[in-house]
Design an enzyme around this catalytic site. Structure first.
Site, PDB file in Angstrom:
ATOM      1  N   HIS A  51      23.800 -15.618  10.214  1.00  0.00           N
ATOM      2  CA  HIS A  51      23.179 -16.844  10.719  1.00  0.00           C
ATOM      3  C   HIS A  51      22.023 -16.519  11.665  1.00  0.00           C
ATOM      4  CE1 HIS A  51      24.138 -21.234  12.053  1.00  0.00           C
ATOM      5  NE2 HIS A  51      22.869 -20.965  12.277  1.00  0.00           N
ATOM      6  N   ARG A  55      12.329 -18.386  11.239  1.00  0.00           N
ATOM      7  CA  ARG A  55      11.246 -19.360  11.474  1.00  0.00           C
ATOM      8  C   ARG A  55      10.044 -19.225  10.547  1.00  0.00           C
ATOM      9  NH1 ARG A  55      14.727 -22.450  13.852  1.00  0.00           N
ATOM     10  NH2 ARG A  55      15.020 -22.233  16.090  1.00  0.00           N
ATOM     11  N   ASN A  85      16.078 -23.683   7.292  1.00  0.00           N
ATOM     12  CA  ASN A  85      15.342 -24.807   7.907  1.00  0.00           C
ATOM     13  C   ASN A  85      13.957 -24.385   8.392  1.00  0.00           C
ATOM     14  OD1 ASN A  85      16.382 -23.268  10.002  1.00  0.00           O
ATOM     15  ND2 ASN A  85      16.765 -25.014  11.347  1.00  0.00           N
ATOM     16  N   ASP A 145      21.880 -25.832   7.581  1.00  0.00           N
ATOM     17  CA  ASP A 145      22.079 -25.613   9.022  1.00  0.00           C
ATOM     18  C   ASP A 145      20.952 -26.203   9.872  1.00  0.00           C
ATOM     19  OD1 ASP A 145      23.508 -24.431  11.289  1.00  0.00           O
ATOM     20  OD2 ASP A 145      21.608 -23.395  11.529  1.00  0.00           O
ATOM     21  N   HIS A 172      27.112 -26.798   8.736  1.00  0.00           N
ATOM     22  CA  HIS A 172      26.843 -27.112  10.146  1.00  0.00           C
ATOM     23  C   HIS A 172      27.596 -28.414  10.415  1.00  0.00           C
ATOM     24  CE1 HIS A 172      23.997 -27.774  13.686  1.00  0.00           C
ATOM     25  NE2 HIS A 172      24.546 -28.972  13.515  1.00  0.00           N
ATOM     26  N   HIS A 225      29.180 -21.656  13.360  1.00  0.00           N
ATOM     27  CA  HIS A 225      29.307 -21.818  14.817  1.00  0.00           C
ATOM     28  C   HIS A 225      30.411 -22.766  15.292  1.00  0.00           C
ATOM     29  CE1 HIS A 225      26.652 -25.075  13.660  1.00  0.00           C
ATOM     30  NE2 HIS A 225      25.567 -24.341  13.699  1.00  0.00           N
ATOM     31  N   ASN A 276      22.915 -26.249  19.975  1.00  0.00           N
ATOM     32  CA  ASN A 276      23.665 -27.032  18.988  1.00  0.00           C
ATOM     33  C   ASN A 276      24.532 -26.095  18.153  1.00  0.00           C
ATOM     34  OD1 ASN A 276      24.534 -28.495  16.789  1.00  0.00           O
ATOM     35  ND2 ASN A 276      22.553 -29.402  16.324  1.00  0.00           N
ATOM     36  N   ASP A 303      23.408 -17.129  15.363  1.00  0.00           N
ATOM     37  CA  ASP A 303      22.620 -18.368  15.432  1.00  0.00           C
ATOM     38  C   ASP A 303      21.372 -18.145  16.297  1.00  0.00           C
ATOM     39  OD1 ASP A 303      21.702 -20.907  15.027  1.00  0.00           O
ATOM     40  OD2 ASP A 303      23.291 -21.931  16.128  1.00  0.00           O
ATOM     41  N   HIS A 307      12.622 -20.265  20.121  1.00  0.00           N
ATOM     42  CA  HIS A 307      11.725 -21.402  20.385  1.00  0.00           C
ATOM     43  C   HIS A 307      10.644 -20.946  21.351  1.00  0.00           C
ATOM     44  CE1 HIS A 307      14.131 -24.476  18.411  1.00  0.00           C
ATOM     45  NE2 HIS A 307      15.204 -24.045  19.039  1.00  0.00           N
TER      46      HIS A 307
HETATM   47 ZN    ZN Z   1      23.747 -24.903  13.104  1.00  0.00          ZN
END
Ligand code: ZN
Length: 428
Positions: A51, A55, A85, A145, A172, A225, A276, A303, A307
């Protein structure tokens, strides 16, 4: 090429001879040119993350395949699964092949793209799961996710579909209506701070439903998670039934609690703790540790969620959710699980390498350090103490909750099929 004086899974000192990217010989005092003096470091099979958010494509200001995998290598990882994502979303054979090719060209560890379950992560229509599985990226893990596949019929179809190629749906678990506007764990602290609560039941209800669905259609489910004690109980129950359910916990959910939002070394309402699923209570942390120790939770997954500063250093309600994690994962697991006596190094190797590779169906990763195995090796010095300095991260992003904390251990070296990616703690 010889790696000298290492302790495999913390055992007796030995040397490892590498030939053609594989382990050729293990034993004391092997003759030959030595490239690395392990100085008594622990040798683990190269870590595998199920996980990771790399990006790319789309948010190269936060991370790229290159910087994310440099971060992974520094953390002792030899393979990562790149979450879907991105922008565009990895929901077609074209996009997963693009990520896979970037991995082949620029990566410092193996990159295995995760395919989206639904088109655009919108939860309305199944993505081209079969085409992604058949692509050059050979996708086996599918996940929306960041978002929950909350439609039960779509989730059922996805679980049925991936059976054809031995895939797994990684959920998720977040019931969207129960978490509308949610800002942190729902409990005493959220009440005091006046932040909208994120109830444990929003996670637990989806996990219970999905365990039942996976059993009903006879498919594999993986739970991303896990963050609550109640989720642990549901997964324990599903496993007791013999259902094919696996689960992960993040390093931060093994160490940090929701009261940090109220009081911490970096002040109250600091979005560095916004994540999250949210940080939960001390009782949840204890349950997660016990579950990871007894195998109810199968693996640790980072995870890793980079950012840029402007997305994190803003008011709590507007800040992005997520923390970077690749470069601190092993240290946090040492602190939470090894120093507490809950796991030994063989147990860590299972949960951070062997089993995640098995869940992702990765042939050449997560293999015990035996003669003939690919030389994917992490050397780790558990006696070191490191003050976490985000400016030294290889990741493009700095959003770590551990800044300034002293954590145990240090990754000394990482080898990917015999080739060093990290030596003396530095990228090669
Ligand atoms: Zn997630």
């Amino acid at each position: 090429m010889i790696i000298r004086n290492v302790r495999i899974l913390g055992g007796e000192p030995a040397d490892i001879r590498i030939e053609n990217g594989a382990i050729a010989e293990i034993g004391p005092g092997l003759p030959g040119e030595s490239v690395v003096d392990g100085a008594g470091a622990i040798a683990l099979p190269g870590l595998v993350d199920l996980h990771t958010h790399l990006r790319e494509p789309g948010r190269e200001d936060a991370e790229t395949v290159q910087t994310g995998t440099q971060s992974a290598a520094r953390g002792g990882y030899t393979a990562v699964h790149a979450m879907a994502n991105t922008s565009p979303v990895a929901d077609t054979a074209g996009v997963v092949e693009q990520v896979w090719r970037l991995g082949r060209e620029f990566a410092h560890c193996d990159v295995h793209p995760v395919g989206a379950v639904t088109v655009g992560l919108e939860g309305k229509q199944l993505a081209e799961l079969g085409a992604m599985a058949d692509s050059a990226a050979r996708v086996r893990v599918f996940s929306d996710d960041g978002k929950c596949v909350d439609d039960a019929v779509l989730m059922r179809r996805a679980l049925e579909y991936v059976k054809a190629f031995d895939g797994v749906v990684a959920q998720h678990a977040q019931e969207p209506r129960l978490t509308a506007g949610a800002q942190m764990n729902e409990g005493v602290v959220s009440g005091r701070l006046g932040l909208t609560g994120w109830p444990a039941v929003a996670e637990e209800a989806i996990i219970a439903r999905d365990c039942l669905l996976a059993a009903h259609v006879g498919s594999r489910l993986h739970v991303c998670h896990v963050s609550t004690a109640g989720s642990v109980e549901i997964i324990r129950w599903a496993k007791s039934k013999g259902w094919n359910v696996t689960a992960e916990v993040t390093p931060h959910h093994l160490l940090l609690t929701d009261d940090l939002v109220e009081e911490s070394p970096v002040g109250a309402y600091n979005p560095i703790y916004k994540v999250n699923p949210p940080l939960r209570t001390r009782a949840d942390v204890e349950a997660l540790r016990a579950a990871l120790a007894d195998g109810t939770i199968d693996i640790v997954a980072t995870d890793h969620a980079p950012h840029p500063v402007e997305d994190k250093e803003t008011e709590w309600s507007a800040a992005a959710m997520g923390m970077v994690g690749l470069e601190t994962a092993l240290s946090v697991v040492q602190e939470a699980m090894v120093e507490t006596g809950l796991l030994d190094w063989a147990g860590v190797a299972q949960r951070m390498s062997v089993v995640p590779a098995r869940i992702g169906r990765l042939g050449g990763q997560g293999q015990p350090l035996d003669v003939g195995a690919p030389a994917n090796i992490t050397l780790y010095d558990p006696s070191a103490r490191t003050k976490v300095d985000p400016s030294a991260f290889a990741s493009k992003s700095r959003n770590t909750p551990y800044e300034g904390m002293t954590l145990p251990g240090r990754v000394v070296a990482t080898f990917l099929r015999g080739r060093p990616t990290v030596l003396e703690g530095k990228l090669v």
